[in-house]
Write an enzyme that holds these catalytic residues in place. Structure first.
Site, PDB file in Angstrom:
ATOM      1  N   PHE A   1       6.987  -3.895   0.422  1.00 20.97           N
ATOM      2  CA  PHE A   1       5.788  -3.066   0.449  1.00 20.97           C
ATOM      3  C   PHE A   1       5.494  -2.571  -0.958  1.00 20.97           C
ATOM      4  O   PHE A   1       6.407  -2.337  -1.750  1.00 20.97           O
ATOM      5  CB  PHE A   1       5.991  -1.879   1.384  1.00 20.97           C
ATOM      6  CG  PHE A   1       6.129  -2.298   2.819  1.00 20.97           C
ATOM      7  CD1 PHE A   1       5.009  -2.548   3.595  1.00 20.97           C
ATOM      8  CD2 PHE A   1       7.382  -2.471   3.390  1.00 20.97           C
ATOM      9  CE1 PHE A   1       5.133  -2.958   4.910  1.00 20.97           C
ATOM     10  CE2 PHE A   1       7.515  -2.883   4.704  1.00 20.97           C
ATOM     11  CZ  PHE A   1       6.384  -3.121   5.472  1.00 20.97           C
ATOM     12  N   GLU A   2       4.218  -2.380  -1.243  1.00 20.99           N
ATOM     13  CA  GLU A   2       3.833  -1.924  -2.575  1.00 20.99           C
ATOM     14  C   GLU A   2       4.422  -0.559  -2.900  1.00 20.99           C
ATOM     15  O   GLU A   2       4.534  -0.178  -4.052  1.00 20.99           O
ATOM     16  CB  GLU A   2       2.309  -1.868  -2.699  1.00 20.99           C
ATOM     17  CG  GLU A   2       1.645  -0.825  -1.830  1.00 20.99           C
ATOM     18  CD  GLU A   2       0.127  -0.932  -1.878  1.00 20.99           C
ATOM     19  OE1 GLU A   2      -0.421  -1.633  -1.024  1.00 20.99           O
ATOM     20  OE2 GLU A   2      -0.494  -0.337  -2.763  1.00 20.99           O
TER      21      GLU A   2
END
Lengths: 254, 324, 324, 254
Positions: free
Chosen positions: A49-50
């Site tokens: 995930f970012e």
């Protein structure tokens, strides 16, 4: 076996993910597709995930990439700087597949998630890029989710938030972006792909019960349909895993 | 930054001292997680105005600050709170009605801009955004920039790689540094000298803190001066950059605080309803901010039942099985 | 980088597979701390040659690699091992005798160069070194650079600030990215998928790992696949960047490994004596590297008494009261 | 009360450190001076190391900045990137005093810790910059330790590793460096300072028992001595703390 379009969309995207890949995903259906891929086709894929979580367990479905559910059981949790660097870095970034959505898309897979109308005085304002522009700029290939509507498949996006193939052919290279770009668009009607030379969108497959004509009727621009086939429906095993393991609460499947 | 062994103070004092009208401000957290909400409500309660807000994806806090009319200008990557508000509602209204000046970046660009501020350099390079309208369309005009010494003269600069084709890169986007006047953070643990230990994802909190001239930290647990020294590698924010430490349990509510409590889906759904309508929005602010004199009153108003529902499961760090 | 759930292998195999002759190499640690010494000795034992070595202050490991003749070129900020060797002895001899090609940077410049590699950008900016000979004097000539695609065309580039006087900065030094073929690290804990948890200072290990094409990690403790997931924020190196995980207790010896053991002042003093004289140096290599077939033999040769003297005190993480 | 020159040097440097400052130090006597300052004059100073340790307890004297003794009891331990960023950042960096040493120094406080002779074919090679160039480039003021010898106080350093006042006056500004620079040189004979206008070195104080003439006899270049006085000897309290708390094992005091 009965299934919803949303289930088919999820599986159509999941089928594109290869074992051993790093899967970047955002919220909603893209997260579902990444989880389905890991449980069905690509057990050694690693979801990131970012926000900085790597290989999250996702025992429950996160409702945002900042949800604490992306932290539980992850192998590492740092922050945005590290997550995006991993994608921009050519060693790791070339193994990342990104899953993105948007409000508008054009025939080269360029995305708008910022505004409809004039940027400074928009008719409709959306969330903005978030990490989408970054992912679309960096990673080896992206899979795009879209609702198949005329107002979304447009000749020209009102604001180019996230780069697809830009103006086609070697447009990305000319702009200074690394290789790679959109590989598929998964909609509620079809799977679209991009020509390896011109980088123009074409119809890869329509959904069972639909037709190429139905797909074209929902787009502002026309695409080539000669390479199209009907998509394989979900198998009982795909549906079972999706429903029982991936989203048993139907938070995203609805 | 401030060097002192004890920076503990009340929230009202911290906001009064370090968050003046017109401040260039940034807040920590991400969408529905670890936003410094108690500090945000104190700011709204003090009716601060004219902020220049820097945000990557600092969802709920951004939307409430914008909705309460505290923000004149915003530089932002993403205004959303996950499923609860795919586009932040008060932000959207403000933009569409022309009630706010805004400029768009990507999450990584904003992170790099904070990192540049933290590193004391004027810019950092990336390839993100080449060929896009994030480069082509500016929210703040050149004239506006020229008139304001607190803004960089340019939104972004594209530079041909001065090392030839090193790193197989033809050109990069340089993004200008941000140095907020003040960054507000909510963390799990802080020591009196300002040292912070964040559990779970740090998002861009560390860069935002190190970039700022002043930092106000609210914390779930205020620990003793020696308590975080046993494992110093777990403390992401060095005390020297922090100005004020405030003990505020539930300081991130209604957003989540990993290992303490989850986001409150009831509050966030009610918020969505309230934010959508002007009348209900005014009622919301009155009832949930102005009528509650401080965080203690606010938490009492939420009530034990709601708080109990979002308590973190010690195994997972969130409220397992929470009805969302 | 390699994606697999289990990357555990032996040290001989890891070095054979990932450290070819002529590799562009970097090693972790700092001066007399957490150098990947077992990996260094395995490399020397395999008589690898022609490395291009990137170092900030990676003291003991650098000196032994240079002294054993494995290194053709070095880019370095600091060759020293604290009080034991204010200037690394074999490094000094190699430079003074013309036995090695070298180029000088500062510690921060080297750190930024690894960070640039980790970030996938061609350079990062800093003000460090403006006005100095680090900018003016190059170790590798333009001709040498032009002939070698693995070297950046320039040592450094000075750039006028394209954002005017933003950040009160007139100009910056751009330092070119480093992407080692392989980085060798020694850490306290690693999981089979490569996830690492470092206790105490991480130095520039994280940047060095993320910059590299391949990473070989040796660890004091090899834990189970689930064991580091309880507190994922403590794991600085994500598994995906790691290619090989090798379980090597005392893998940093004779340098320190915080919370496990201290540096061995007896060994390091003996080393100094050995390194000073060509004959004694040959004997040292024979006795302490070539004659010992692996780490187990090496640790047996050191003996329980010496190891006992350097055991870390659980309170301090080092050998309290150690005779130094 | 008897004392060694090394003790006086340590205290002369320690006296320059102000309460509430961030003190950057390296190995050896600079670490001793930072510790002495904290125990005697500047209890709220915070010692940092380039390796990333902040406010270390230093129960025992580290023999290197990578020594595990800098980690014990620190308030935070990260790495080099963070430590140097803290110094380069103008908010924090303007509160940092750096303590450095070198092999050669010139009249503007420029330092050489790289090589004697020609850079590529040196007569003597030293360790190189380490973090010294970075600290000298970034921080508000530096205090320099030197042995007072003719071969060390030279007209021109063979290699300019760490910037002092460069060519004097506003040389640093012209080069693009932030304000600040060398404030004092502490030697085994004297304390030297720098003129606020010309930035040239001058004699601030000679050690008890010495003289300005003795100082000048140990330098390749001449400095102004008209502002000089005799340095105050160590007080019993200073010596007691230095010997009993700071370095009871006399690892660095010798």
């Amino acid at each position: 076996m009965e299934y919803t379009r949303r289930e088919l969309m999820t599986l159509a995207a999941a089928r594109k993910i290869r074992d051993g890949e790093i899967v970047f995903c955002g919220t909603g259906i893209s997260m579902l597709a990444a989880m389905a891929a890991k449980h069905i086709y690509a057990p050694n894929s690693v979801i990131i995930f970012e926000t900085g979580a790597v290989d999250s367990r996702l025992e429950e479905i996160p409702l945002a990439v900042g949800d604490p559910r992306v932290m539980y059981g992850a192998s590492s949790c740092t922050g945005l700087a590290d997550a995006f660097a991993l994608m921009q870095n050519p060693t790791t970034g070339r193994h990342v597949v990104g899953i993105l959505g948007a409000a508008q898309i054009d025939r080269f897979g360029n995305l708008n998630s910022t505004a409809i109308g004039e940027y400074l005085h928009p008719k409709v304002r959306f969330s903005g890029s978030g990490g989408a522009c970054d992912v679309a700029s960096f990673v080896d290939r992206t899979i795009l989710f879209m609702q198949h509507e005329r107002r979304k498949f447009v000749k020209r996006v009102d604001y180019l938030t996230s780069p697809g193939w830009l103006d086609g052919a070697d447009g990305r290279r000319r702009a200074g972006l690394p290789g790679g770009g959109p590989e598929a668009v998964i909609t509620d009607l079809a799977v679209m792909a991009f020509d390896p030379e011109s980088r123009e969108m074409f119809l890869e497959a329509w959904y069972p019960g639909g037709s190429p004509q139905e797909v074209l009727a929902h787009m502002e621009f026309s695409v080539e349909v000669s390479r199209a086939r009907e998509l394989e429906p979900p198998s009982p095993r795909e549906l079972k895993i999706l429903r029982e393991i991936v989203d048993p609460q139907r938070l995203i499947l609805g | 930054m401030r060097i002192a062994p004890d920076k503990v103070m009340g929230l009202e004092e911290a906001v009064t001292r370090f968050v003046p009208d017109g401040a260039h401000l940034s807040i920590g957290g991400f969408t529905c997680n670890r936003n410094p909400m108690a500090a945000v409500y104190e700011i709204i309660r003090q009716r601060k105005r004219g902020f220049h807000l820097y945000a990557h994806s600092n969802g709920q806090g951004v939307d409430e600050l914008v909705g309460a009319g505290c923000v004149a200008r915003i530089e932002i990557a993403y205004a959303g709170t996950g499923r609860f508000a795919p586009t932040c509602i008060r932000f959207r209204k403000a933009v569409e009605s022309g009630g706010i000046q805004f400029e768009d970046y990507s999450n990584y660009q904003m992170t790099l801009r904070f990192l540049a501020g933290a590193m004391g350099v004027p810019f950092l390079p990336t390839r993100s955004g080449l060929g896009t309208d994030i480069l082509a369309r500016w929210g703040f005009s050149e004239a506006m920039r020229a008139a304001d010494p607190r803004l960089p003269k340019k939104k972004l600069v594209v530079l041909e790689n001065p090392f030839g084709d090193w790193a197989e890169t033809e050109r990069v986007v340089l993004v200008p540094a941000i140095r907020p006047d003040v960054t507000l953070l909510h963390v799990q643990k802080a020591a009196p000298d300002g040292t912070c230990r964040i559990a779970g994802l740090a998002f861009a909190d560390v860069e935002q803190a190190r970039a700022a001239r002043h930092v106000v930290v609210t914390c779930e647990e205020l620990v003793g001066p020696e308590d975080l020294r046993d494992e110093p590698e777990r403390n992401q924010i060095p005390g020297v950059v922090v100005d004020a430490v405030v003990h505020v349990p539930y300081g991130a509510y209604p957003t989540a605080c990993y290992r303490h409590y989850d986001y409150d889906p009831v509050f966030l759904s009610d918020y969505r309803t309230a934010a959508t309508d002007e009348g209900r929005w005014a009622e919301y602010l009155e009832r949930w901010v102005f009528a509650l004199r401080d965080q203690t009153a606010r938490i009492a108003a939420v009530g034990p039942e709601r708080l109990s529902a979002i308590q973190a499961d010690p195994r997972t760090g969130y409220a397992t099985g929470l009805k969302r």
